[in-house]
Design an enzyme around this catalytic site. Structure first.
Site, PDB file in Angstrom:
ATOM      1  N   LYS A  25     -17.643   8.786 -35.146  1.00  0.00           N
ATOM      2  CA  LYS A  25     -16.898   7.469 -35.749  1.00  0.00           C
ATOM      3  C   LYS A  25     -15.617   7.020 -35.042  1.00  0.00           C
ATOM      4  CE  LYS A  25     -20.682   7.490 -38.988  1.00  0.00           C
ATOM      5  NZ  LYS A  25     -21.265   9.430 -38.528  1.00  0.00           N
ATOM      6  N   GLU A  28       4.959   0.163 -21.295  1.00  0.00           N
ATOM      7  CA  GLU A  28       5.080   0.940 -21.213  1.00  0.00           C
ATOM      8  C   GLU A  28       3.666   1.650 -22.252  1.00  0.00           C
ATOM      9  OE1 GLU A  28       9.295   1.781 -19.738  1.00  0.00           O
ATOM     10  OE2 GLU A  28       9.251   1.507 -21.790  1.00  0.00           O
ATOM     11  N   THR A  45       1.018  -0.760  -0.338  1.00  0.00           N
ATOM     12  CA  THR A  45      -0.152   0.136  -0.397  1.00  0.00           C
ATOM     13  C   THR A  45       0.877   1.258  -0.097  1.00  0.00           C
ATOM     14  OG1 THR A  45      -0.356  -0.064   2.523  1.00  0.00           O
ATOM     15  CG2 THR A  45      -1.398  -1.348   1.060  1.00  0.00           C
ATOM     16  N   HIS A  46       0.889   2.473  -1.111  1.00  0.00           N
ATOM     17  CA  HIS A  46       1.452   3.580  -1.234  1.00  0.00           C
ATOM     18  C   HIS A  46       3.058   3.207  -1.476  1.00  0.00           C
ATOM     19  CE1 HIS A  46      -1.623   5.438   1.407  1.00  0.00           C
ATOM     20  NE2 HIS A  46      -1.305   4.247   2.840  1.00  0.00           N
ATOM     21  N   LYS A 104      20.323  -3.896 -21.440  1.00  0.00           N
ATOM     22  CA  LYS A 104      19.038  -3.214 -21.402  1.00  0.00           C
ATOM     23  C   LYS A 104      17.678  -4.544 -21.566  1.00  0.00           C
ATOM     24  CE  LYS A 104      17.689  -0.457 -20.036  1.00  0.00           C
ATOM     25  NZ  LYS A 104      17.638   1.069 -20.180  1.00  0.00           N
ATOM     26  N   SER A 163      18.570  -1.439 -26.179  1.00  0.00           N
ATOM     27  CA  SER A 163      18.402  -0.137 -26.315  1.00  0.00           C
ATOM     28  C   SER A 163      19.696  -0.155 -27.504  1.00  0.00           C
ATOM     29  CB  SER A 163      19.209   0.106 -25.129  1.00  0.00           C
ATOM     30  OG  SER A 163      19.749   1.318 -25.011  1.00  0.00           O
TER      31      SER A 163
END
Length: 376
Positions: free
Chosen positions: A288, A253, A118-119, A246, A240
């Site tokens: 549309k 994303e 949480t948080h 990477k 990358s």
């Protein structure tokens, strides 16, 4: 148009011969569209006049009767609803397949523990299956919303004319049944301008986008080196152009980013609708494109997310290592409650114990009995 021709024939507007000629011509035109051989000419104002022109070439003068009692206003509104009625089952199936992927990974991961957050702070231990199914149920609500939308979309505008209905004895209930609608629209003025179904679809699409974005954000986080809970397969990640090491979660994303676009499509249509007077206005030509774009976006994203999740590697050891004893503090408070301690007192006592252990730089279970008795 075939259904409308049948309605005109039943109303006595078309003779049997005229109806037969028009129906045969329309079927031939449909075959031309399917085969890619239909030819437009410069004088065609739009798709409707192009079809009517071609029908005249095939069926003769009878083609001039097809538009009796009908407007492009009610025709376009009907076409739009027909399109959405066909699109909704495909979207529901794509959502179901993503749900299936979540269930598959959950079944494969039974007994795997992870920290719940949480948080974005560690809170309590949960199972990975529980976390995965927390993303199943929002998709279920999405499917239920789409099912409800189907009923509100299956209301037939055809037969409402430009705004004031038709002067001919059209059996609109039979017309609705012939086209797969549940019922005819009850008010002609509202029917030709109603785009609630389009706005509602875009809301459903935007909320689906939000749910996919939340799932994607968690996968992005948990597949980072800082967490290491998941590892994406090479098929669903990218490298990358500069950094050889990477392994980027581009798919998730992009799914996260699409949520913003879907929300924007909803806002755009609502802004278009907000100032329109009743009946049809040319502004409604803008209804549309956002609906088509939203449907295309989701139908492209959903299957890829499902495949990416099913191919994702799980690292139970790293999840277990992230569960430190303080995550059992709530369980400890509950234990004290079962021993007769008031919850607020138990909560305070365990909080002091956590602070004491942290101050000494030791794990919570390392506190001695004397420490616990002193706290109590």
């Amino acid at each position: 148009s075939l259904a409308w021709a049948g309605a005109l024939a039943r109303a006595g507007v078309l003779s049997t011969a005229e109806h037969t000629a028009i129906a045969a011509g329309l079927q031939a035109i449909a075959a031309e569209f399917t085969g890619g051989t239909f030819s437009f000419v410069a004088s065609d104002e739009d798709i409707h006049t192009a079809v009517e022109r071609r029908l005249g070439e095939l069926a003769g003068a009878a083609a001039g009767k097809l538009h009796t009692g009908r407007s492009r206003n009610d025709q376009v509104a009907t076409d739009f609803r027909l399109w959405l009625l066909e699109a909704l089952p495909a979207l529901d199936e794509a959502l179901r397949e993503l749900q299936g992927a979540l269930v598959t990974v959950a079944e494969r991961s039974q007994g795997v523990l992870m920290p719940g957050y949480t948080h974005l702070q560690r809170a309590q231990p949960i199972t990975l299956a529980h976390w995965l199914l927390a993303h199943f149920w929002p998709l279920q609500r999405d499917r239920e919303r789409l099912a409800g939308l189907r009923a509100r979309t299956a209301v037939l505008p055809l037969g409402c004319g430009a705004l004031a209905g038709t002067a001919f004895d059209i059996d609109r209930a039979a017309l609705a049944a012939a086209l797969g609608f549940d019922a005819p629209a009850p008010n002609s003025l509202d029917a030709v301008s109603d785009r609630d179904f389009a706005a509602e679809f875009l809301f459903c699409a935007a909320l689906i986008g939000v749910h996919l974005s939340r799932l994607s954000e968690s996968v992005v986080l948990f597949s980072s080196a800082e967490f290491g809970f998941f590892e994406l397969s090479d098929a669903f990640s990218t490298g990358s152009s500069l950094m050889p090491q990477k392994k980027n979660p581009d798919l998730f994303e992009l799914a996260r980013g699409k949520a913003g676009a879907l929300i924007g499509l909803l806002g755009g249509l609502l802004a278009t609708l907000k100032g329109l007077p009743s009946s049809y206005d040319k502004d409604l030509q803008e209804d549309k494109a956002p609906v088509f774009q939203a449907a295309d976006t989701l139908l492209a994203v959903l299957p890829v997310l499902a495949a990416a999740l099913e191919s994702m590697a799980i690292h139970p050891d790293k999840m277990l290592a992230a569960i430190d004893p303080t995550l059992l503090a709530t369980d400890l408070a509950d234990y004290l409650v079962r021993k007769g301690v008031l919850f607020r007192e138990a909560h305070a006592a365990v909080g002091k114990a956590v602070q004491l252990a942290a101050g000494r730089g030791i794990p919570l279970p390392a506190l001695s009995l004397d420490d616990w008795q002193a706290i109590a």
